[in-house]
Design a protein around this motif. Structure first.
Motif, PDB file in Angstrom:
ATOM      1  N   ASN A   1     -33.434  39.482  42.454  1.00 19.50           N
ATOM      2  CA  ASN A   1     -34.438  39.546  43.509  1.00 19.50           C
ATOM      3  C   ASN A   1     -35.823  39.829  42.941  1.00 19.50           C
ATOM      4  O   ASN A   1     -35.968  40.573  41.969  1.00 19.50           O
ATOM      5  CB  ASN A   1     -34.093  40.651  44.507  1.00 19.50           C
ATOM      6  N   THR A   2     -36.827  39.280  43.570  1.00 18.97           N
ATOM      7  CA  THR A   2     -38.210  39.583  43.203  1.00 18.97           C
ATOM      8  C   THR A   2     -38.745  40.652  44.150  1.00 18.97           C
ATOM      9  O   THR A   2     -38.001  41.249  44.927  1.00 18.97           O
ATOM     10  CB  THR A   2     -39.070  38.316  43.271  1.00 18.97           C
ATOM     11  N   GLU A   3     -40.052  40.896  44.131  1.00 21.81           N
ATOM     12  CA  GLU A   3     -40.629  42.041  44.826  1.00 21.81           C
ATOM     13  C   GLU A   3     -40.384  42.047  46.328  1.00 21.81           C
ATOM     14  O   GLU A   3     -40.323  43.104  46.929  1.00 21.81           O
ATOM     15  CB  GLU A   3     -42.137  42.105  44.570  1.00 21.81           C
ATOM     16  N   ASN A   4     -40.232  40.895  46.953  1.00 17.95           N
ATOM     17  CA  ASN A   4     -40.094  40.915  48.401  1.00 17.95           C
ATOM     18  C   ASN A   4     -38.756  41.515  48.835  1.00 17.95           C
ATOM     19  O   ASN A   4     -38.530  41.735  50.007  1.00 17.95           O
ATOM     20  CB  ASN A   4     -40.233  39.506  48.986  1.00 17.95           C
ATOM     21  N   SER A   5     -37.858  41.824  47.880  1.00 15.94           N
ATOM     22  CA  SER A   5     -36.565  42.417  48.200  1.00 15.94           C
ATOM     23  C   SER A   5     -36.470  43.859  47.723  1.00 15.94           C
ATOM     24  O   SER A   5     -35.419  44.479  47.852  1.00 15.94           O
ATOM     25  CB  SER A   5     -35.439  41.605  47.555  1.00 15.94           C
ATOM     26  N   ASN A   6     -37.525  44.391  47.123  1.00 19.91           N
ATOM     27  CA  ASN A   6     -37.469  45.763  46.612  1.00 19.91           C
ATOM     28  C   ASN A   6     -37.389  46.778  47.740  1.00 19.91           C
ATOM     29  O   ASN A   6     -37.807  46.517  48.869  1.00 19.91           O
ATOM     30  CB  ASN A   6     -38.702  46.068  45.756  1.00 19.91           C
ATOM     31  N   TRP A   7     -36.870  47.962  47.420  1.00 21.61           N
ATOM     32  CA  TRP A   7     -36.776  49.056  48.393  1.00 21.61           C
ATOM     33  C   TRP A   7     -38.176  49.579  48.683  1.00 21.61           C
ATOM     34  O   TRP A   7     -38.896  49.987  47.787  1.00 21.61           O
ATOM     35  CB  TRP A   7     -35.893  50.153  47.811  1.00 21.61           C
ATOM     36  N   SER A   8     -38.555  49.593  49.928  1.00 21.16           N
ATOM     37  CA  SER A   8     -39.904  49.984  50.306  1.00 21.16           C
ATOM     38  C   SER A   8     -40.078  51.496  50.242  1.00 21.16           C
ATOM     39  O   SER A   8     -39.174  52.253  50.604  1.00 21.16           O
ATOM     40  CB  SER A   8     -40.208  49.504  51.729  1.00 21.16           C
ATOM     41  N   LEU A   9     -41.260  51.941  49.804  1.00 21.10           N
ATOM     42  CA  LEU A   9     -41.567  53.360  49.762  1.00 21.10           C
ATOM     43  C   LEU A   9     -41.877  53.923  51.136  1.00 21.10           C
ATOM     44  O   LEU A   9     -42.003  55.134  51.302  1.00 21.10           O
ATOM     45  CB  LEU A   9     -42.746  53.612  48.821  1.00 21.10           C
ATOM     46  N   ASN A  10     -42.011  53.058  52.136  1.00 20.09           N
ATOM     47  CA  ASN A  10     -42.354  53.490  53.489  1.00 20.09           C
ATOM     48  C   ASN A  10     -41.183  53.340  54.459  1.00 20.09           C
ATOM     49  O   ASN A  10     -41.377  53.325  55.668  1.00 20.09           O
ATOM     50  CB  ASN A  10     -43.548  52.682  54.000  1.00 20.09           C
ATOM     51  N   GLY A  11     -39.983  53.253  53.922  1.00 24.16           N
ATOM     52  CA  GLY A  11     -38.815  53.088  54.779  1.00 24.16           C
ATOM     53  C   GLY A  11     -38.375  51.647  54.841  1.00 24.16           C
ATOM     54  O   GLY A  11     -39.162  50.732  54.577  1.00 24.16           O
ATOM     55  N   ASN A  12     -37.124  51.442  55.206  1.00 27.40           N
ATOM     56  CA  ASN A  12     -36.555  50.101  55.194  1.00 27.40           C
ATOM     57  C   ASN A  12     -35.688  49.878  56.419  1.00 27.40           C
ATOM     58  O   ASN A  12     -34.946  50.779  56.835  1.00 27.40           O
ATOM     59  CB  ASN A  12     -35.699  49.901  53.946  1.00 27.40           C
ATOM     60  N   ALA A  13     -35.805  48.691  56.989  1.00 24.24           N
ATOM     61  CA  ALA A  13     -34.900  48.265  58.051  1.00 24.24           C
ATOM     62  C   ALA A  13     -33.775  47.494  57.382  1.00 24.24           C
ATOM     63  O   ALA A  13     -33.991  46.426  56.818  1.00 24.24           O
ATOM     64  CB  ALA A  13     -35.633  47.393  59.061  1.00 24.24           C
ATOM     65  N   THR A  14     -32.575  48.051  57.416  1.00 20.05           N
ATOM     66  CA  THR A  14     -31.457  47.456  56.704  1.00 20.05           C
ATOM     67  C   THR A  14     -30.399  46.955  57.664  1.00 20.05           C
ATOM     68  O   THR A  14     -30.476  47.169  58.872  1.00 20.05           O
ATOM     69  CB  THR A  14     -30.821  48.479  55.749  1.00 20.05           C
ATOM     70  N   SER A  15     -29.415  46.313  57.118  1.00 21.64           N
ATOM     71  CA  SER A  15     -28.283  45.812  57.896  1.00 21.64           C
ATOM     72  C   SER A  15     -27.010  46.165  57.159  1.00 21.64           C
ATOM     73  O   SER A  15     -27.035  46.635  56.014  1.00 21.64           O
ATOM     74  CB  SER A  15     -28.388  44.298  58.087  1.00 21.64           C
ATOM     75  N   ASN A  16     -25.874  45.978  57.791  1.00 16.88           N
ATOM     76  CA  ASN A  16     -24.594  46.276  57.160  1.00 16.88           C
ATOM     77  C   ASN A  16     -24.451  45.490  55.866  1.00 16.88           C
ATOM     78  O   ASN A  16     -24.707  44.284  55.829  1.00 16.88           O
ATOM     79  CB  ASN A  16     -23.443  45.933  58.104  1.00 16.88           C
ATOM     80  N   GLY A  17     -24.033  46.184  54.827  1.00 18.41           N
ATOM     81  CA  GLY A  17     -23.843  45.524  53.544  1.00 18.41           C
ATOM     82  C   GLY A  17     -24.969  45.751  52.561  1.00 18.41           C
ATOM     83  O   GLY A  17     -24.803  45.531  51.369  1.00 18.41           O
ATOM     84  N   THR A  18     -26.145  46.191  53.047  1.00 18.27           N
ATOM     85  CA  THR A  18     -27.236  46.491  52.122  1.00 18.27           C
ATOM     86  C   THR A  18     -27.013  47.866  51.512  1.00 18.27           C
ATOM     87  O   THR A  18     -26.354  48.733  52.103  1.00 18.27           O
ATOM     88  CB  THR A  18     -28.586  46.460  52.843  1.00 18.27           C
ATOM     89  N   PHE A  19     -27.538  48.107  50.331  1.00 16.99           N
ATOM     90  CA  PHE A  19     -27.340  49.389  49.669  1.00 16.99           C
ATOM     91  C   PHE A  19     -28.436  49.629  48.649  1.00 16.99           C
ATOM     92  O   PHE A  19     -29.148  48.715  48.242  1.00 16.99           O
ATOM     93  CB  PHE A  19     -25.961  49.454  48.998  1.00 16.99           C
ATOM     94  N   LEU A  20     -28.560  50.877  48.248  1.00 16.40           N
ATOM     95  CA  LEU A  20     -29.457  51.273  47.172  1.00 16.40           C
ATOM     96  C   LEU A  20     -28.582  51.715  46.011  1.00 16.40           C
ATOM     97  O   LEU A  20     -27.865  52.702  46.106  1.00 16.40           O
ATOM     98  CB  LEU A  20     -30.357  52.423  47.629  1.00 16.40           C
ATOM     99  N   GLY A  21     -28.594  50.990  44.929  1.00 19.41           N
ATOM    100  CA  GLY A  21     -27.729  51.330  43.814  1.00 19.41           C
ATOM    101  C   GLY A  21     -27.635  50.216  42.807  1.00 19.41           C
ATOM    102  O   GLY A  21     -28.458  49.303  42.787  1.00 19.41           O
ATOM    103  N   THR A  22     -26.601  50.277  41.958  1.00 21.37           N
ATOM    104  CA  THR A  22     -26.422  49.309  40.891  1.00 21.37           C
ATOM    105  C   THR A  22     -25.231  48.407  41.189  1.00 21.37           C
ATOM    106  O   THR A  22     -24.305  48.796  41.905  1.00 21.37           O
ATOM    107  CB  THR A  22     -26.197  50.007  39.544  1.00 21.37           C
TER     108      THR A  22
END
Length: 337
Positions: free
Chosen positions: A67-88
Motif C-alpha cells: 500500500n502507498t500513503e493513501n492506505s496508511n493509518w491516520s494520526l487523526n483517527g480511522n474509519a475502518t471495517s471488518n477485517g482491517t487491522f493495525l499490525g504486521t
C-alpha cells in the motif's frame, strides 16, 4: 510590442489558473481487482496500479505489492471495517513507542527473542505481549478515579521482582508480589493503611450464588501495633492469635522401636517393644509440643526433660501420658497422667 507581451502572458496564466479542469485530461492508472493483480507476472520495482477492490494505490517493491500513503493509518483517527487491522502480516514483531522508547511489543516468543529453556518460557510459537521500558523496569497501570492514592498497576522492580499494587476501598491499598534479591526470593501479601484491614479467603457456591468465608488474617484493631490474628471459619476478626471454629487434626503415630522426633511428629503412642525417644534440641524449636503415651508394658527412656517438680528426668513410666513443650532452653513436662 515589447511592453504588451507581459500583459498578454499575465492574462493567459490568470485564466488558466481559474479555468475548470476537464476530467478527460486527468492522468489515469491501470486498475485491477485483487485477484487480477495477484495474477500479474514480470513486474518491475516501482510500478504503480490501483486496486479497485480495496480502493488503494499499490506499488511493487521488488517482491510484493504494498500500500502507498493513501492506505496508511491516520494520526487523526480511522474509519475502518471488518477485517482491517493495525499490525504486521509477516513474522516480525510489532513495536509501539513513546519518545522513541519501545513501550509495547507484540509477536511470537521466538521473534521477540524471549524464548528460554525453562518451563512455560520455551514455546517458540507462543504469542506474547511484551511490556517494556528504557531502564529495565516496566509497569501497566489502570484508571481508577475513585482510588484516592494507590492507582492499580502491575509492575517490575530493578531487582527483578514482579508485583501487583492497587486501591482498596478508595483510601486503603493492597500489594501482592515477589520480593528479595538473588537466591533470597519471597512472596509478600500486604494490606494497609490502618492496621485492621483483613485478608479474606472465600469460596463461591453456585448453588446459592453466595460467597462463603473460609479464613481471614486480620489485625486486632485499627492501631499501628495491632497484633495479627488468624481466624478459620470465624466470619469476623479472630478473638485470639489463632481461632478455629471447628476440629483440629495433628500428626499421630504408633511405635514399638526407637525414634528421634522431628517437626513431622506431634503425638506418639508407644504400643510395644521398649522404644527409646530422642527429643530434638530445645533451642531449635521453641514452643513445639509433643504428646507421648506409653502402654508398651514397661518403663522406657527419653531425652532429658524437666518434670513437674523441676527435676531433670529421662524416663517414661508405663501406663502414663506426657506433654512436653520446648521453652527454648529445656523440654518442660506440662502434664503427667
Amino acid at each position: 510590442m515589447k511592453k504588451l507581451f507581459p500583459y498578454l502572458l499575465f492574462i493567459v496564466l490568470t485564466n488558466s489558473a481559474f479555468s475548470q479542469i476537464e476530467s478527460g485530461l486527468l492522468f489515469g492508472l491501470t486498475k485491477g481487482t485483487t485477484s487480477e493483480i495477484n495474477a500479474i507476472t514480470g513486474m518491475e520495482e516501482g510500478q504503480i496500479l490501483y486496486n479497485s477492490d480495496t480502493k488503494a494505490l499499490l506499488v511493487y517493491n521488488g517482491s510484493t505489492w504494498v500500500n502507498t500513503e493513501n492506505s496508511n493509518w491516520s494520526l487523526n483517527g480511522n474509519a475502518t471495517s471488518n477485517g482491517t487491522f493495525l499490525g504486521t502480516t509477516n513474522d516480525v514483531f510489532m513495536d509501539l513507542r513513546s519518545n522513541n522508547t519501545s513501550m509495547l511489543q507484540l509477536g511470537r516468543r521466538q521473534t521477540l527473542g524471549l524464548t528460554q529453556n525453562y518451563v512455560d518460557y520455551n514455546d517458540n510459537n507462543q504469542y506474547v505481549i511484551h511490556v517494556k521500558g528504557s531502564n529495565g523496569t516496566s509497569a501497566l497501570q489502570f484508571q481508577a478515579d475513585a482510588a484516592s492514592f494507590y492507582k492499580p498497576m502491575l509492575f517490575t522492580t530493578a531487582e527483578g521482582n514482579f508485583r501487583l499494587k492497587g486501591s482498596a476501598a478508595g483510601t486503603d491499598f493492597f500489594e501482592i508480589g515477589s520480593n528479595g534479591t538473588n537466591n533470597a526470593g519471597e512472596v509478600e501479601f500486604i494490606i494497609g493503611n490502618d492496621g485492621a484491614e483483613p485478608f479474606i479467603f472465600k469460596r463461591f457456591d453456585n448453588r446459592d450464588g453466595l460467597l462463603k468465608e473460609l479464613m481471614r488474617v486480620q489485625g486486632s484493631a485499627n492501631s499501628q501495633n495491632a497484633a495479627p490474628r488468624v481466624g478459620i471459619n470465624t466470619g469476623q476478626v479472630a478473638n485470639s492469635t489463632l481461632q478455629i471454629n471447628g476440629s483440629v487434626s495433628t500428626s499421630i503415630i504408633r511405635i514399638n522401636q526407637d525414634i528421634t522426633l522431628t517437626e513431622e511428629h506431634h503425638t506418639v503412642i508407644m504400643t510395644g517393644g521398649r522404644p527409646d525417644i530422642t527429643l530434638p534440641d530445645a533451642s531449635s524449636c521453641i514452643g513445639r509440643i509433643y504428646y507421648v503415651k506409653n502402654y508398651c508394658g514397661r518403663d522406657t527412656n527419653i531425652s532429658t526433660y524437666v518434670n513437674m517438680k523441676g527435676d531433670n528426668k529421662t524416663e517414661l513410666k508405663d501406663e502414663k501420658s506426657y506433654i512436653f513443650q520446648s521453652d527454648g532452653v529445656e523440654w518442660q513436662q506440662l502434664l503427667k497422667e
